[in-house]
Write an enzyme that holds these catalytic residues in place. Structure first.
Site, PDB file in Angstrom:
ATOM      1  N   PRO A 120       0.822  -1.196   0.000  1.00 24.65           N
ATOM      2  CA  PRO A 120       0.000   0.000   0.000  1.00 24.65           C
ATOM      3  C   PRO A 120       0.858   1.248   0.000  1.00 24.65           C
ATOM      4  O   PRO A 120       1.771   1.384   0.804  1.00 24.65           O
ATOM      5  CB  PRO A 120      -0.791  -0.123   1.286  1.00 24.65           C
ATOM      6  CG  PRO A 120      -0.172  -1.242   2.060  1.00 24.65           C
ATOM      7  CD  PRO A 120       1.049  -1.677   1.356  1.00 24.65           C
ATOM      8  N   GLU A 121       0.532   2.146  -0.902  1.00 29.03           N
ATOM      9  CA  GLU A 121       1.180   3.454  -0.940  1.00 29.03           C
ATOM     10  C   GLU A 121       0.146   4.491  -0.521  1.00 29.03           C
ATOM     11  O   GLU A 121      -0.927   4.129  -0.065  1.00 29.03           O
ATOM     12  CB  GLU A 121       1.730   3.715  -2.343  1.00 29.03           C
ATOM     13  CG  GLU A 121       2.616   2.582  -2.842  1.00 29.03           C
ATOM     14  CD  GLU A 121       3.166   2.809  -4.244  1.00 29.03           C
ATOM     15  OE1 GLU A 121       3.324   3.965  -4.638  1.00 29.03           O
ATOM     16  OE2 GLU A 121       3.436   1.809  -4.940  1.00 29.03           O
ATOM     17  N   HIS A 167      -2.782 -15.659   9.460  1.00 29.52           N
ATOM     18  CA  HIS A 167      -1.905 -14.494   9.557  1.00 29.52           C
ATOM     19  C   HIS A 167      -2.622 -13.242  10.064  1.00 29.52           C
ATOM     20  O   HIS A 167      -2.198 -12.131   9.794  1.00 29.52           O
ATOM     21  CB  HIS A 167      -1.230 -14.173   8.221  1.00 29.52           C
ATOM     22  CG  HIS A 167      -0.482 -15.322   7.633  1.00 29.52           C
ATOM     23  ND1 HIS A 167       0.606 -15.893   8.245  1.00 29.52           N
ATOM     24  CD2 HIS A 167      -0.684 -16.023   6.503  1.00 29.52           C
ATOM     25  CE1 HIS A 167       1.049 -16.896   7.510  1.00 29.52           C
ATOM     26  NE2 HIS A 167       0.284 -17.001   6.446  1.00 29.52           N
ATOM     27  N   ARG A 177       3.390 -11.583   5.186  1.00 28.94           N
ATOM     28  CA  ARG A 177       4.852 -11.427   5.085  1.00 28.94           C
ATOM     29  C   ARG A 177       5.463 -10.745   6.299  1.00 28.94           C
ATOM     30  O   ARG A 177       6.675 -10.750   6.469  1.00 28.94           O
ATOM     31  CB  ARG A 177       5.196 -10.651   3.806  1.00 28.94           C
ATOM     32  CG  ARG A 177       4.932 -11.474   2.561  1.00 28.94           C
ATOM     33  CD  ARG A 177       5.077 -10.660   1.303  1.00 28.94           C
ATOM     34  NE  ARG A 177       6.454 -10.364   1.004  1.00 28.94           N
ATOM     35  CZ  ARG A 177       6.842  -9.693  -0.079  1.00 28.94           C
ATOM     36  NH1 ARG A 177       5.931  -9.247  -0.932  1.00 28.94           N
ATOM     37  NH2 ARG A 177       8.097  -9.473  -0.309  1.00 28.94           N
TER      38      ARG A 177
END
Length: 281
Positions: A2-3, A92, A110
């Site tokens: 995400p930016e 997760h 991750r």
DNA sequence: GTCCATGTTCTTTA
DNA sequence: CTAAAGAACATGGA
């Protein structure tokens, strides 16, 4: 992942839903996503009311009623979603904040993302200015101090905060600047075009709720749509939508970089402006 | 098995 | 010394 546009989209959806709500229960499934290490998040969050949520760079900054703050960074694969109570939690899922009517879940396979406790100290982070409000004079000044390629410079969150691999490539295309152009050699006009392109690119991406390439979803699990409008990112080998030449993909600083060789001509060697200014002590 | 991925930080090199 | 380049982190999908 995400930016700025993706993070802002999540904040826009989340803020009106959670500001003013009390955190009834904190469930931390993995302590190692919290910084500082070993910090007791439950002790400072449970029972507190959330009084604010804003975006700063790629961070989601939460303020509590007691003025303490913490931020969530989504890293590459992080998600922050509102989910119905009692529904199955995906693998997760590392942190759950339960409210009266729903719960907020942080999931990150991750684990490049996480939660950072800020406390009440003033924000002394070295993060650069916001791209949506930066002036071309300020960006010019900052770029003039580095010899790095413009692509690498714009990815540096200390130089400008919020841009990532997608929006740097898209913004450089919009400004007609080659990603390998040395930052300190850009002309005043080029930096003006760059600032306009960055703002136009981000605003357009925001209107389309960000880009979903693989992992990104908004706060309700929905995908963005801006990836359909990308000019260069992830389009290596395909024709440029403006000039028809084949989009090229190179590797810069270990990151894939896409550009149009027609619309973004290679930088001239030599010439240009003066050497970077050495920071004075 | 291989390579690649929207990010950041630590280590190595120049 | 500083700046810049490279490696590492962890998981999953093609």
């Amino acid at each position: 992942m995400p930016e700025l546009p993706e993070v802002q989209t999540i904040v826009n959806m989340l803020a009106p839903r959670i500001v003013g709500l009390r955190i009834d229960l904190v469930e931390l499934e993995r302590g190692d996503i919290v910084t500082p290490a070993g910090f007791d998040l439950r002790a400072v969050l449970q029972g507190k009311v959330i009084s604010g949520l804003i975006r700063r760079g790629k961070r989601l900054v939460f303020t509590l009623e007691d003025s303490n703050r913490f931020y969530v960074h989504l890293g590459m694969s992080g998600r922050l979603t509102m989910d119905a109570l009692g529904t199955e939690r995906a693998k997760h899922t590392h942190l759950i904040l339960r409210f009266d009517q729903f719960e907020l879940r942080f999931r990150d396979p991750r684990r490049f993302g996480g939660i950072w406790w800020m406390g009440s100290a003033p924000d002394d982070s070295a993060m650069g200015p916001e791209p949506l409000t930066i002036g071309s004079r300020e960006l010019l000044d900052r770029l003039s101090r580095t010899t790095r390629a413009i692509k690498n410079s714009l990815l540096d969150q200390r130089l400008i905060a919020g841009l990532g691999n997608i929006y740097v490539d898209e913004s450089l295309f919009g400004a007609g600047i080659h990603p390998l152009a040395p930052a300190h050699r850009l002309s005043v006009e080029q930096v003006q075009r760059l600032v306009r392109s960055i703002k136009a690119t981000l605003r357009k991406a925001l209107r389309h709720r960000g880009s979903t390439l693989r992992d990104y979803v908004d706060a309700e699990g929905g995908a963005g749509a801006f990836q359909k409008l990308h000019s260069v990112y992830d389009r290596g080998g395909q024709p440029c939508r403006k000039c028809g030449l084949t989009i090229r993909r190179i590797v810069l600083g270990g990151r894939s970089t896409c550009f149009c060789p027609g619309c973004q001509p290679a930088p001239k060697r030599g010439g240009g402006r003066a050497k970077p200014r050495r920071p004075r002590q």
